[in-house]
Design a protein around this motif. Structure first.
Motif, mmCIF file in Angstrom:
data_model
loop_
_atom_site.group_PDB
_atom_site.id
_atom_site.type_symbol
_atom_site.label_atom_id
_atom_site.label_comp_id
_atom_site.label_asym_id
_atom_site.label_seq_id
_atom_site.Cartn_x
_atom_site.Cartn_y
_atom_site.Cartn_z
ATOM 1 N N THR A 50 0.827 -1.204 0.000
ATOM 2 C CA THR A 50 0.000 0.000 0.000
ATOM 3 C C THR A 50 0.863 1.255 0.000
ATOM 4 O O THR A 50 2.027 1.227 0.394
ATOM 5 C CB THR A 50 -0.955 0.024 1.219
ATOM 6 O OG1 THR A 50 -0.172 0.011 2.416
ATOM 7 C CG2 THR A 50 -1.913 -1.169 1.184
ATOM 8 N N ILE A 51 0.273 2.347 -0.440
ATOM 9 C CA ILE A 51 0.979 3.625 -0.529
ATOM 10 C C ILE A 51 0.376 4.595 0.492
ATOM 11 O O ILE A 51 -0.826 4.872 0.446
ATOM 12 C CB ILE A 51 0.862 4.228 -1.949
ATOM 13 C CG1 ILE A 51 1.472 3.280 -2.970
ATOM 14 C CG2 ILE A 51 1.521 5.601 -2.008
ATOM 15 C CD1 ILE A 51 1.235 3.702 -4.422
ATOM 16 N N LEU B 76 5.069 9.780 -10.965
ATOM 17 C CA LEU B 76 5.938 8.623 -10.764
ATOM 18 C C LEU B 76 5.198 7.374 -11.247
ATOM 19 O O LEU B 76 4.096 7.466 -11.771
ATOM 20 C CB LEU B 76 6.351 8.526 -9.292
ATOM 21 C CG LEU B 76 7.237 9.678 -8.811
ATOM 22 C CD1 LEU B 76 7.365 9.683 -7.286
ATOM 23 C CD2 LEU B 76 8.609 9.605 -9.455
ATOM 24 N N ALA B 77 5.775 6.195 -11.046
ATOM 25 C CA ALA B 77 5.280 4.957 -11.654
ATOM 26 C C ALA B 77 3.856 4.564 -11.263
ATOM 27 O O ALA B 77 3.154 3.957 -12.056
ATOM 28 C CB ALA B 77 6.231 3.808 -11.340
ATOM 29 N N SER B 78 3.440 4.873 -10.051
ATOM 30 C CA SER B 78 2.090 4.511 -9.603
ATOM 31 C C SER B 78 1.367 5.743 -9.088
ATOM 32 O O SER B 78 1.985 6.605 -8.459
ATOM 33 C CB SER B 78 2.162 3.485 -8.461
ATOM 34 O OG SER B 78 2.701 2.275 -8.901
ATOM 35 N N PRO B 79 0.057 5.833 -9.330
ATOM 36 C CA PRO B 79 -0.714 6.937 -8.768
ATOM 37 C C PRO B 79 -0.567 6.947 -7.243
ATOM 38 O O PRO B 79 -0.540 5.894 -6.609
ATOM 39 C CB PRO B 79 -2.158 6.615 -9.161
ATOM 40 C CG PRO B 79 -2.037 5.678 -10.325
ATOM 41 C CD PRO B 79 -0.769 4.905 -10.105
ATOM 42 N N GLY B 80 -0.419 8.117 -6.670
ATOM 43 C CA GLY B 80 -0.297 8.242 -5.227
ATOM 44 C C GLY B 80 1.133 8.347 -4.746
ATOM 45 O O GLY B 80 1.372 8.800 -3.630
ATOM 46 N N LEU B 81 2.093 7.916 -5.564
ATOM 47 C CA LEU B 81 3.491 8.067 -5.160
ATOM 48 C C LEU B 81 3.879 9.529 -5.245
ATOM 49 O O LEU B 81 3.595 10.205 -6.232
ATOM 50 C CB LEU B 81 4.421 7.225 -6.039
ATOM 51 C CG LEU B 81 4.358 5.723 -5.827
ATOM 52 C CD1 LEU B 81 5.250 5.010 -6.839
ATOM 53 C CD2 LEU B 81 4.754 5.355 -4.407
#
Length: 144
Positions: free
Chosen positions: A50-51, A120-125
């Motif tokens: 999880t982020i 960045l590579a994933s939403p939320g990062l």
């Protein structure tokens, strides 16, 4: 001098299930070459995948991952010589990033470049941090 890939054990508690990203994206967590340890960009994804929502927690997790890679090589954060961090919404997140960094990175400070990015590579990062460390047994050049 040989080049050696640093492997993160699959059961590593700091990385958890995120170790699958190395094989999935085809890269190494870190590589030792010429007395230096090159650490791939680390992100603030928790061990369960999880982020977190906050820049402070993401920064701390990313730095703890770097710290863990250094530990696996019998180094600590003082071995860092160069760091680059990539930030989404840098103006909004820089104060929280600096506060988390201040808690985890002590003197002697490495060089540090901070770059704003659109994503960045994933939403939320919100942050990704790459680093280079020097081994204490690395040959040193003398100034002429």
């Amino acid at each position: 001098m040989p080049v050696r890939t640093i492997e993160i054990p699959e059961d590593n508690p700091v990385f958890g299930e995120t170790t699958s990203a190395f094989a999935g994206f085809g890269y190494s967590a870190a590589v030792r070459a010429h007395g230096l340890l090159f650490i791939a960009g680390t992100i603030g994804r928790r061990a369960d995948g999880t982020i977190p929502d906050t820049i402070e927690e993401q920064t701390e997790i990313a730095l703890r991952k770097i710290e863990e890679i250094l530990r696996l090589e019998n180094l600590d954060m003082s071995a860092l010589v160069d760091v680059t961090s990539y930030h989404v919404d840098i103006r909004d997140h820089l104060p929280g990033f600096v506060e988390a960094k201040r808690r985890l990175v002590e003197e002697p400070y490495p060089t540090w470049t901070i770059i704003g990015v659109s994503g960045l590579a994933s939403p939320g990062l919100l942050v990704e941090i790459r680093a280079t460390a020097a081994y204490p047994d690395a040959p040193r050049r003398t100034a002429h």
